[in-house]
Design an enzyme around this catalytic site. Structure first.
Site, PDB file in Angstrom:
ATOM      1  N   CYS A 153     -12.665  24.364 -42.993  1.00 21.13           N
ATOM      2  CA  CYS A 153     -12.601  24.698 -44.423  1.00 21.13           C
ATOM      3  C   CYS A 153     -12.311  26.178 -44.678  1.00 21.13           C
ATOM      4  O   CYS A 153     -12.050  26.567 -45.813  1.00 21.13           O
ATOM      5  CB  CYS A 153     -13.883  24.283 -45.118  1.00 21.13           C
ATOM      6  SG  CYS A 153     -14.206  22.516 -44.930  1.00 21.13           S
ATOM      7  N   HIS A 193     -14.532  28.146 -51.473  1.00 20.20           N
ATOM      8  CA  HIS A 193     -14.311  26.822 -50.902  1.00 20.20           C
ATOM      9  C   HIS A 193     -15.170  25.828 -51.680  1.00 20.20           C
ATOM     10  O   HIS A 193     -16.317  26.107 -52.016  1.00 20.20           O
ATOM     11  CB  HIS A 193     -14.674  26.819 -49.418  1.00 20.20           C
ATOM     12  CG  HIS A 193     -14.712  25.446 -48.846  1.00 20.20           C
ATOM     13  ND1 HIS A 193     -13.694  24.541 -49.034  1.00 20.20           N
ATOM     14  CD2 HIS A 193     -15.672  24.794 -48.129  1.00 20.20           C
ATOM     15  CE1 HIS A 193     -14.003  23.400 -48.442  1.00 20.20           C
ATOM     16  NE2 HIS A 193     -15.200  23.526 -47.890  1.00 20.20           N
ATOM     17  N   ASN A 211     -14.334  17.723 -51.640  1.00 19.63           N
ATOM     18  CA  ASN A 211     -14.100  18.741 -50.609  1.00 19.63           C
ATOM     19  C   ASN A 211     -12.776  18.438 -49.911  1.00 19.63           C
ATOM     20  O   ASN A 211     -12.689  17.473 -49.152  1.00 19.63           O
ATOM     21  CB  ASN A 211     -15.263  18.730 -49.610  1.00 19.63           C
ATOM     22  CG  ASN A 211     -15.090  19.765 -48.508  1.00 19.63           C
ATOM     23  OD1 ASN A 211     -14.031  20.375 -48.369  1.00 19.63           O
ATOM     24  ND2 ASN A 211     -16.135  19.953 -47.718  1.00 19.63           N
TER      25      ASN A 211
HETATM   26  N1  ACO Z   1     -26.310   8.928 -51.849  1.00 23.67           N
HETATM   27  C1  ACO Z   1     -27.617   8.742 -52.077  1.00 23.67           C
HETATM   28  N2  ACO Z   1     -28.572   9.264 -51.290  1.00 23.67           N
HETATM   29  C2  ACO Z   1     -28.173  10.029 -50.265  1.00 23.67           C
HETATM   30  C3  ACO Z   1     -26.825  10.266 -49.977  1.00 23.67           C
HETATM   31  C4  ACO Z   1     -25.862   9.680 -50.824  1.00 23.67           C
HETATM   32  N3  ACO Z   1     -24.531   9.860 -50.649  1.00 23.67           N
HETATM   33  N4  ACO Z   1     -26.741  11.070 -48.895  1.00 23.67           N
HETATM   34  C5  ACO Z   1     -27.994  11.322 -48.502  1.00 23.67           C
HETATM   35  N5  ACO Z   1     -28.867  10.682 -49.328  1.00 23.67           N
HETATM   36  C6  ACO Z   1     -30.334  10.695 -49.274  1.00 23.67           C
HETATM   37  C7  ACO Z   1     -30.863  11.042 -47.928  1.00 23.67           C
HETATM   38  O1  ACO Z   1     -30.960   9.922 -47.095  1.00 23.67           O
HETATM   39  C8  ACO Z   1     -32.215  11.611 -48.289  1.00 23.67           C
HETATM   40  O2  ACO Z   1     -33.119  10.553 -48.495  1.00 23.67           O
HETATM   41  P1  ACO Z   1     -34.656  10.671 -48.032  1.00 23.67           P
HETATM   42  O3  ACO Z   1     -35.218  11.812 -48.832  1.00 23.67           O
HETATM   43  O4  ACO Z   1     -35.220   9.342 -48.382  1.00 23.67           O
HETATM   44  O5  ACO Z   1     -34.609  10.972 -46.566  1.00 23.67           O
HETATM   45  C9  ACO Z   1     -31.990  12.305 -49.617  1.00 23.67           C
HETATM   46  O6  ACO Z   1     -30.800  11.707 -50.158  1.00 23.67           O
HETATM   47  C10 ACO Z   1     -31.780  13.781 -49.487  1.00 23.67           C
HETATM   48  O7  ACO Z   1     -30.819  14.006 -48.458  1.00 23.67           O
HETATM   49  P2  ACO Z   1     -30.433  15.441 -48.002  1.00 23.67           P
HETATM   50  O8  ACO Z   1     -29.554  15.375 -46.796  1.00 23.67           O
HETATM   51  O9  ACO Z   1     -31.688  16.264 -47.912  1.00 23.67           O
HETATM   52  O10 ACO Z   1     -29.594  15.910 -49.263  1.00 23.67           O
HETATM   53  P3  ACO Z   1     -29.071  17.352 -49.590  1.00 23.67           P
HETATM   54  O11 ACO Z   1     -29.609  17.765 -50.877  1.00 23.67           O
HETATM   55  O12 ACO Z   1     -29.200  18.294 -48.430  1.00 23.67           O
HETATM   56  O13 ACO Z   1     -27.529  17.070 -49.813  1.00 23.67           O
HETATM   57  C11 ACO Z   1     -25.393  17.351 -48.721  1.00 23.67           C
HETATM   58  C12 ACO Z   1     -26.736  16.600 -48.743  1.00 23.67           C
HETATM   59  C13 ACO Z   1     -24.679  17.046 -50.017  1.00 23.67           C
HETATM   60  C14 ACO Z   1     -24.580  16.867 -47.547  1.00 23.67           C
HETATM   61  C15 ACO Z   1     -25.662  18.870 -48.617  1.00 23.67           C
HETATM   62  O14 ACO Z   1     -26.588  19.124 -47.598  1.00 23.67           O
HETATM   63  C16 ACO Z   1     -24.404  19.657 -48.380  1.00 23.67           C
HETATM   64  O15 ACO Z   1     -23.566  19.774 -49.252  1.00 23.67           O
HETATM   65  N6  ACO Z   1     -24.293  20.303 -47.202  1.00 23.67           N
HETATM   66  C17 ACO Z   1     -23.146  21.136 -46.882  1.00 23.67           C
HETATM   67  C18 ACO Z   1     -21.873  20.364 -46.778  1.00 23.67           C
HETATM   68  C19 ACO Z   1     -20.734  21.285 -46.466  1.00 23.67           C
HETATM   69  O16 ACO Z   1     -20.635  22.323 -47.049  1.00 23.67           O
HETATM   70  N7  ACO Z   1     -19.862  20.953 -45.530  1.00 23.67           N
HETATM   71  C20 ACO Z   1     -18.875  21.926 -45.178  1.00 23.67           C
HETATM   72  C21 ACO Z   1     -17.659  21.682 -44.870  1.00 23.67           C
HETATM   73  S1  ACO Z   1     -16.928  20.094 -44.642  1.00 23.67           S
HETATM   74  C22 ACO Z   1     -15.681  20.357 -43.478  1.00 23.67           C
HETATM   75  O17 ACO Z   1     -15.620  21.393 -42.840  1.00 23.67           O
HETATM   76  C23 ACO Z   1     -14.687  19.310 -43.295  1.00 23.67           C
END
Ligand code: ACO
Length: 307
Positions: free
Chosen positions: A108, A232, A262
């Site tokens: 990214c 990004h 993304n």
């Molecule tokens: N829908 C519903 N619930 C979900 C989903 C979904 N799509 N995904 C996860 N959950 C649940 C989890 O299972 C968890 O449930 P639990 O509490 O019962 O265990 C709860 O939601 C919270 O999950 P988290 O992983 O803690 O959610 P978080 O707030 O951290 O969000 C996310 C997850 C969106 C992935 C976030 O961490 C994020 O954006 N991280 C960075 C992503 C990024 O920037 N990637 C970079 C580049 S991509 C590339 O290079 C190609």
């Protein structure tokens, strides 16, 4: 010696996939996706070559140039259509370019790495360079995995960079990579994207802030001088956390992830094009471009628009 950014172009697939549509097949909801990521819909389809070609053609037209003017094509992509050949020569062929062409993969942060590469190529004698960021991320998504399926999407953006002995739009760069974090975000051959989202989130905020501070310092300006931040587009909460730490109000940040998700190396040019279409880019304004991604890699740049 300097670099002018003289043209921009974008391309996204026609097919819109909403959060509600994903909720039909995944255990997720529009509310969860919107609240945790800021994404409302994304575009799915095409390929790195078809999307990249269209964005490149539009950038060339925007710069008022023809194919014979371009000395080099640098394509940023995490998702080349094939392992070999690189996608850049195929885009060059489709566009009718006869110049050297190569892929750069910095996930990214790829568009930023490609800009820095192009700047170096201009310093060594090339006059006009086409930089494209094009992604077909949907091909490498497991559509039964809600962790990744709600985030990644397809698209492309491009910019034309021209040598100018009298001034520069690119004031500073701060790039970095930390391979010890490689396993946090991966896609194996024949596999799908997988990620430790929480840890990527934490590190993303850290590296965006530190590289932005370095780029601002090198450019000799402060965050207060910035008219725009073009980040990004991974997660709205990452953008909010990073801008808050930099002391920049969100009204100065460009956000398009609500419509495009993304798109990795396409996200910064897609955001720039949106800002320009909405009259937010003015000559003389300073902007911070900043990206991070798998690797981990990151890159920030300060730009002063001259047009
Ligand atoms: N829908 C519903 N619930 C979900 C989903 C979904 N799509 N995904 C996860 N959950 C649940 C989890 O299972 C968890 O449930 P639990 O509490 O019962 O265990 C709860 O939601 C919270 O999950 P988290 O992983 O803690 O959610 P978080 O707030 O951290 O969000 C996310 C997850 C969106 C992935 C976030 O961490 C994020 O954006 N991280 C960075 C992503 C990024 O920037 N990637 C970079 C580049 S991509 C590339 O290079 C190609």
């Amino acid at each position: 010696m300097g670099v002018r950014i003289t043209g921009w172009g974008t391309a996204v697939p026609d097919r819109i996939v909403t959060n509600d549509e994903l909720s039909l097949t995944l255990d997720t909801s529009d509310q969860w996706i919107t609240e945790r990521t800021g994404i409302r819909e994304r575009r799915i389809g095409g390929s790195a070559m078809t999307l990249g070609t269209l964005a490149g053609e539009r950038a060339l037209a925007d710069a008022g140039l023809s194919t014979s003017d371009i000395d080099f094509l640098v394509l940023a992509t995490t998702t080349p259509d094939r392992i070999a050949p690189a996608t850049a020569p195929m885009i060059a062929n489709a566009m009718g370019l006869t110049c050297p062409a190569m892929d750069v993969n910095a996930a990214c942060a790829g568009f930023m790495y490609a800009l820095r590469t192009a700047q170096g190529l201009l310093e060594t004698g090339n006059k006009k360079i086409l930089v494209i960021g094009a992604e077909h991320l949907s091909r490498w998504v497991d559509w039964t995995d809600r962790n990744m399926a709600v985030l990644l999407a397809d698209g492309a953006g491009a910019a034309v960079l021209e040598y100018d002995p009298d001034g520069t739009d690119l004031l500073s760069f701060s790039l970095g990579a930390d391979g010890s974090a490689a396993d946090l975000l991966t896609c194996e051959h024949g596999g799908f994207f997988e990620m430790d989202g929480k840890e990527v989130f934490r590190r993303a905020v850290r590296v965006v802030v530190s590289s932005a501070e370095e780029a601002l310092k090198e450019a000799g300006i402060t965050a207060d001088d910035l008219a725009l931040v073009i980040p990004h587009q991974a997660n709205l909460r990452i953008i909010q956390a990073a801008t808050q730490r930099l002391g920049i109000e969100m009204s100065r940040a460009v956000v398009v992830l609500d419509r495009y998700g993304n798109t990795s190396s396409a996200s910064i040019p897609l955001a720039f094009a949106d800002a320009r279409d909405n009259g937010r880019v003015k000559a003389g304004d300073y902007a911070l471009l900043t990206g991070f991604g798998a690797g981990m890699t990151w890159a920030s740049a300060v730009v002063k628009w001259s047009r």
